[in-house]
Design a protein around this motif. Structure first.
Motif, PDB file in Angstrom:
ATOM      1  N   UNK A 230      28.569  34.476  44.029  1.00  0.00           N
ATOM      2  CA  UNK A 230      29.477  35.538  44.494  1.00  0.00           C
ATOM      3  C   UNK A 230      30.951  35.144  44.420  1.00  0.00           C
ATOM      4  N   UNK A 231      31.358  34.561  43.329  1.00  0.00           N
ATOM      5  CA  UNK A 231      32.755  34.194  43.164  1.00  0.00           C
ATOM      6  C   UNK A 231      33.633  35.440  43.149  1.00  0.00           C
ATOM      7  N   UNK A 232      34.815  35.327  43.714  1.00  0.00           N
ATOM      8  CA  UNK A 232      35.728  36.453  43.833  1.00  0.00           C
ATOM      9  C   UNK A 232      36.628  36.526  42.598  1.00  0.00           C
ATOM     10  N   UNK A 233      36.724  37.720  42.033  1.00  0.00           N
ATOM     11  CA  UNK A 233      37.542  37.938  40.837  1.00  0.00           C
ATOM     12  C   UNK A 233      38.702  38.860  41.188  1.00  0.00           C
ATOM     13  N   UNK A 234      39.912  38.460  40.823  1.00  0.00           N
ATOM     14  CA  UNK A 234      41.099  39.286  41.012  1.00  0.00           C
ATOM     15  C   UNK A 234      41.749  39.537  39.657  1.00  0.00           C
ATOM     16  N   UNK A 235      42.061  40.809  39.399  1.00  0.00           N
ATOM     17  CA  UNK A 235      42.754  41.223  38.180  1.00  0.00           C
ATOM     18  C   UNK A 235      44.131  41.721  38.577  1.00  0.00           C
ATOM     19  N   UNK A 254      29.294  43.485  38.656  1.00  0.00           N
ATOM     20  CA  UNK A 254      30.148  42.446  39.249  1.00  0.00           C
ATOM     21  C   UNK A 254      31.377  43.096  39.874  1.00  0.00           C
ATOM     22  N   UNK A 255      31.649  42.729  41.102  1.00  0.00           N
ATOM     23  CA  UNK A 255      32.779  43.302  41.837  1.00  0.00           C
ATOM     24  C   UNK A 255      34.073  42.620  41.443  1.00  0.00           C
ATOM     25  N   UNK A 256      35.144  43.416  41.368  1.00  0.00           N
ATOM     26  CA  UNK A 256      36.468  42.867  41.081  1.00  0.00           C
ATOM     27  C   UNK A 256      37.503  43.562  41.943  1.00  0.00           C
ATOM     28  N   UNK A 257      38.618  42.882  42.161  1.00  0.00           N
ATOM     29  CA  UNK A 257      39.744  43.421  42.912  1.00  0.00           C
ATOM     30  C   UNK A 257      40.923  43.523  41.963  1.00  0.00           C
ATOM     31  N   UNK A 411      54.075  37.052  51.712  1.00  0.00           N
ATOM     32  CA  UNK A 411      52.808  36.863  52.409  1.00  0.00           C
ATOM     33  C   UNK A 411      51.646  36.837  51.426  1.00  0.00           C
ATOM     34  N   UNK A 412      50.594  36.120  51.807  1.00  0.00           N
ATOM     35  CA  UNK A 412      49.405  36.049  50.961  1.00  0.00           C
ATOM     36  C   UNK A 412      48.679  37.386  50.964  1.00  0.00           C
ATOM     37  N   UNK A 413      48.426  37.894  49.747  1.00  0.00           N
ATOM     38  CA  UNK A 413      47.710  39.168  49.591  1.00  0.00           C
ATOM     39  C   UNK A 413      46.223  38.963  49.396  1.00  0.00           C
ATOM     40  N   UNK A 414      45.896  37.953  48.619  1.00  0.00           N
ATOM     41  CA  UNK A 414      44.490  37.747  48.267  1.00  0.00           C
ATOM     42  C   UNK A 414      44.296  36.336  47.745  1.00  0.00           C
ATOM     43  N   UNK A 415      43.046  35.929  47.667  1.00  0.00           N
ATOM     44  CA  UNK A 415      42.674  34.677  47.006  1.00  0.00           C
ATOM     45  C   UNK A 415      41.570  34.978  46.008  1.00  0.00           C
ATOM     46  N   UNK A 416      41.406  34.096  45.032  1.00  0.00           N
ATOM     47  CA  UNK A 416      40.425  34.364  43.979  1.00  0.00           C
ATOM     48  C   UNK A 416      39.862  33.065  43.423  1.00  0.00           C
ATOM     49  N   UNK A 417      38.580  33.120  43.038  1.00  0.00           N
ATOM     50  CA  UNK A 417      37.980  32.007  42.295  1.00  0.00           C
ATOM     51  C   UNK A 417      38.321  32.129  40.812  1.00  0.00           C
ATOM     52  N   UNK A 418      38.370  33.379  40.328  1.00  0.00           N
ATOM     53  CA  UNK A 418      38.722  33.651  38.926  1.00  0.00           C
ATOM     54  C   UNK A 418      39.874  34.643  38.934  1.00  0.00           C
TER      55      UNK A 418
END
Length: 594
Positions: A230-235, A254-257, A411-418
């Motif tokens: 369940x690695x987090x992906x941010x685009x 696969x979920x993405x942000x 400020x931090x908005x998000x974190x991501x593995x990919x």
């Protein structure tokens, strides 16, 4: 081929072929047991064999309640096939295979050298066709194979058979298996030499045995999925590039942000339509192949997503004045395979196709299409598994294996593995913030340009053309009472004299295409422009950054944003998921961030 065309005449031949397929290829590779409970499983076959082996595999997979979630089937084929002949063959199939055969024929392309991705069962089953010279294509595949269906080589292929098998064996996963029908000492020696442990087995069918092998070596190169646990992906970027990636991931479950200040496609307000049309070249260069692949993938992805009003496969006419090289016309006229895609028409036929008078004949491509970018972006962003965040990104940081994304207030908005950067020219400042530019020389040679189009009332253009017209400029069919005429590319829109001259030149080119005086077009004209990022050689960057395996770029699409949206999305999604790539290794090297 196992099955000679002249011998396919009755149901007994078909039944024999299906028995061979099941008892040699399926059972010989310990299927379905080997793929059960797995996320992905990939099969390679060295000949299409009229598609029968694929159909048997499809049925076996579909009927297995413990099947793998995603099955990928890769085929190499050098011999031309005829869809009409295949249709005649499939008429004799058992009832249980008929629906599968119909689906295959519906999506199977006419034979032309290249790579084609066909998707079935809600994209959980894929068939990737590598059509062309096998010993060349076998070293261009990017994949990790779990099983091989080894078709017996033709007389012409025997010379290169060892090279083909060696190239493919380097893509084998640990304990991958292989099976073949016909015993041949030459083939057995090759398999032994390469590293397969070979066994000869009897089957439950009388007088039928199979040769099976288990891969006993492990090559150093590894192509494995990045998306695990369940690695987090941010685009970053919700334009055509970013939504193409989010769409490709969504299809795979696969979920993405996706983060952007513009999450409604507002930058495309006034951009009523844009075209996807081929780039035709004598040498079938990298740009031509990329554009053709992009058009095929776009239609495959969007045809069920968009109604005809917003996705119209109206065709295109590339007029003589666009081409300075007569070899292009000779190539189309003399290549029967290429004529499936394009055909030359004279001025009278071109005018009939367009529905308005044009100045010359040209090349007609029936697969070209017009898309409404803003509608497309909005529809994709509403799909499941796509989370949208409306924020402006100022910088990036990396802590251990996590990417940290910061907003305008620090400020931090998000974190991501990919992390995937798909935000055009703005990606440069973000890459500077993590000091990753040392390996991306070409990227920092990128140019920022503005592309402008004119919106002209269709009544001033005889109602507008029925198809896309391309010459010194392009003209799109009427949309909401306007025709889009383009295109102009300028690095400085603050220079009024330069802008005015560019607009006049565009209208003059329009007049030349339609054999008219351009003065009449000054009545009803408005303009729209959008930012473009242009890289050296106009080739985009798509893929992971060398020194950051979990950092991907999808930028530099220039004026081909629509054409490469789906293709770029599927390339990156395939890399993340460890799927076979739908482009050759050489092309991937060219596209790789550089």
């Amino acid at each position: 081929m196992r099955l000679a065309y002249s011998k396919v005449s009755n149901i007994l031949d078909i039944n024999k072929e299906l028995l061979l397929s099941y008892h040699v290829f399926i059972v010989g590779n310990k299927l379905p047991w080997k793929w059960q409970f797995k996320d992905r499983f990939t099969i390679c076959q060295t000949s299409f064999n009229n598609g029968l082996d694929f159909l048997v595999t499809w049925e076996t997979w579909k009927n297995d309640i413990n099947r793998c979630s995603h099955l990928h089937y890769v085929v190499l084929e050098s011999s031309s096939y005829c869809k009409t002949y295949l249709r005649n063959i499939y008429c004799n199939l058992p009832t249980k295979l008929l629906s599968y055969a119909d689906s295959l024929l519906c999506k199977l392309p006419n034979y032309y050298p290249g790579i084609y991705r066909l998707e079935f069962e809600h994209c959980n089953l894929t068939l990737t066709l590598f059509l062309g010279v096998k010993h060349v294509l076998s070293k261009e595949i990017v994949a990790r194979f779990n099983a091989y269906f080894l078709s017996h080589p033709t007389a012409e292929e025997r010379e290169y058979f060892k090279k083909i098998v060696l190239n493919l064996s380097k893509l084998g996963a640990k304990e991958s298996t292989i099976s073949i029908i016909k015993r041949d000492d030459y083939i057995l020696n090759i398999l032994y030499e390469i590293g397969f442990k070979i066994y000869i087995e009897n089957t439950s069918v009388r007088d039928l045995y199979r040769i099976v092998g288990v891969w006993s070596r492990i090559w150093s190169s590894e192509y494995s999925p990045l998306i695990r646990n369940n690695k987090k992906i941010v685009i970053i970027g919700a334009g055509l590039s970013g939504v193409g990636i989010a769409h490709a991931l969504s299809i795979r479950g696969i979920e993405s942000n996706i983060i952007d200040i513009d999450i409604t496609g507002d930058s495309h307000i006034g951009h009523l339509g844009a075209s996807l049309s081929p780039s035709i070249s004598v040498d079938n260069n990298i740009l031509s192949r990329l554009v053709r692949l992009g058009m095929e993938q776009a239609w495959s992805r969007w045809s069920n997503l968009m109604p005809k009003a917003f996705l119209d496969r109206c065709g295109s006419l590339q007029l003589d004045i666009k081409f300075k090289n007569d070899k292009i016309f000779d190539l189309i006229n003399n290549d029967s395979l290429l004529s499936n895609l394009y055909r030359y028409v004279d001025r009278i036929e071109a005018s009939n196709i367009a529905g308005i008078g044009v100045s010359s004949g040209g090349i007609f491509c029936k697969n070209s299409m017009v898309v409404s970018p803003r509608i497309l972006i909005n529809r994709i962003l509403k799909l499941s598994k796509i989370n949208v965040i409306q924020q402006f990104i100022t910088k990036l940081d990396k802590k251990e294996d996590k990417w940290i994304i910061f907003g305008k207030d620090g400020k931090q908005l998000a974190s991501a593995d990919i992390l995937i950067l798909a935000n055009s020219y703005n990606s440069l400042s973000l890459l500077n913030s993590i000091k990753s530019q040392h390996s991306l020389i070409d990227l920092f040679k990128a140019r920022r340009v503005l592309g402008e189009v004119a919106l002209i009332k269709d009544i001033d253009l005889q109602g507008g053309p029925n198809c896309i017209l391309e010459g010194q400029c392009y003209i799109l069919p009427s949309k909401n009472g306007y025709c889009i005429v383009g295109g102009t590319y300028l690095s400085d829109f603050r220079n009024d004299l330069l802008v005015k001259k560019s607009r006049l030149d565009n209208l003059s080119n329009l007049a030349d295409s339609l054999n008219a005086t351009h003065n009449i077009y000054h009545k009803h004209i408005s303009y729209w422009h959008g930012e473009r990022m242009v890289l050296p050689n106009r080739i985009p960057m798509i893929g992971n950054v060398v020194d950051n395996n979990n950092l991907f770029l999808a930028i530099g699409y220039a004026s081909r944003g629509l054409c490469w949206s789906s293709l770029g999305g599927d390339i990156i999604a395939s890399q993340i998921c460890g799927e076979p790539l739908l482009i050759e290794k050489q092309m991937m090297t060219i596209l790789k961030p550089r």
